[in-house]
Design an enzyme around this catalytic site. Structure first.
Site, PDB file in Angstrom:
ATOM      1  N   ARG A 109       0.761  -1.211   0.001  1.00  0.00           N
ATOM      2  CA  ARG A 109      -0.061  -0.013   0.046  1.00  0.00           C
ATOM      3  C   ARG A 109       0.996   1.134   0.069  1.00  0.00           C
ATOM      4  NH1 ARG A 109      -4.393   0.106   4.837  1.00  0.00           N
ATOM      5  NH2 ARG A 109      -2.586   0.891   5.815  1.00  0.00           N
ATOM      6  N   THR A 113      -0.870   7.625  -1.214  1.00  0.00           N
ATOM      7  CA  THR A 113      -2.195   7.532  -1.854  1.00  0.00           C
ATOM      8  C   THR A 113      -3.234   6.394  -1.289  1.00  0.00           C
ATOM      9  OG1 THR A 113      -1.440   5.604  -3.084  1.00  0.00           O
ATOM     10  CG2 THR A 113      -1.279   8.131  -3.817  1.00  0.00           C
ATOM     11  N   ASP A 205      -1.670  -4.566  12.745  1.00  0.00           N
ATOM     12  CA  ASP A 205      -1.205  -4.938  11.602  1.00  0.00           C
ATOM     13  C   ASP A 205      -1.188  -6.650  11.253  1.00  0.00           C
ATOM     14  OD1 ASP A 205       0.881  -5.565   9.375  1.00  0.00           O
ATOM     15  OD2 ASP A 205       0.767  -3.619   9.037  1.00  0.00           O
ATOM     16  N   ASP A 208       2.414  -7.920  10.347  1.00  0.00           N
ATOM     17  CA  ASP A 208       3.449  -7.787  11.621  1.00  0.00           C
ATOM     18  C   ASP A 208       3.337  -8.691  12.742  1.00  0.00           C
ATOM     19  OD1 ASP A 208       4.701  -5.847  10.347  1.00  0.00           O
ATOM     20  OD2 ASP A 208       3.791  -4.316  11.300  1.00  0.00           O
TER      21      ASP A 208
END
Length: 214
Positions: A109, A113, A205, A208
């Site tokens: 990602r 943006t 996350d 992670d």
């Protein structure tokens, strides 16, 4: 339209799924435990996602007598993992269907943006002939999932499903708008995306926490 009530969304509310997801959400859950729980939930999800696989009766011999018994027909399914976190879901599904083919779509990602950038596409040659289950633990903005589904449709895939642990209403809305023909399976739809495109309350996350990288 309320995305939770979208007709292509199935929420997997089995008590075991929900209990394991609750443990995954906890801050203190270790990497090893998080990874094991993701694998366990994914196997349970695969059971639901493959509920309508076609079968036909075939002749077999039991230790006692011959019989006609149901067996899955046609090409085996393909699990497509959106890297990197999708591998944490794919591994559990492969425990249930070890003969499935596996494809990978690498995306990250863009931090500015929030849009996906593709860096890898590796699919079985006959992927268009298979049921394809696209997996990613989190459906947040929905842009990566939408892009992955678009790439698979371009490869000729017509029988597609998307599976995730957690979804945000915003992500479900994106898939409802861009791929209304693709069923979406999720264990929960959380409250909202925050300004950093994290699902709240979420579980952090997923990549992670699966790989111990943060």
């Amino acid at each position: 339209m309320d995305p939770v009530n979208h007709p292509r969304l199935t929420l997997l509310t089995h008590p075991l799924v929900q209990h394991k997801l609750t443990i995954m959400r906890r801050r203190e859950t270790s990497t090893g435990e998080f990874r094991a729980l993701a694998r366990e939930i994914s196997l349970l999800m695969a059971y639901e996602l493959t509920r309508d696989l076609p079968v036909r009766d075939v002749p077999i011999d039991t230790p006692l007598e011959p019989m006609m018994a149901p067996a899955i027909v046609g090409k085996k399914l393909c699990i497509v993992s959106i890297l990197r976190a999708g591998d944490g879901i794919a591994s559990g599904m492969l425990d249930l269907v070890p003969s499935a083919r596996v494809g990978h779509i690498g995306m990250y990602r863009d931090p500015i943006t929030k849009r996906p950038v593709e860096y890898l596409l590796k699919l079985p040659e006959d992927v268009a002939e298979r049921l394809v289950i696209v997996v990613d633990p989190m459906l947040a903005t929905g842009y990566s999932a939408a892009a992955a589904l678009e790439r698979l449709k371009a490869a000729g895939c017509a029988n597609l499903r998307f599976a995730c642990l957690l979804a945000a209403p915003e992500g479900v809305s994106v898939l409802a708008r861009t791929h209304p023909d693709v069923p979406v399976y999720a264990c929960a739809v959380d409250r909202v995306l925050d300004e950093h495109a994290y699902i709240r309350p979420g579980l952090g996350d997923a990549g992670d926490r699966l790989f111990g990288t943060k």
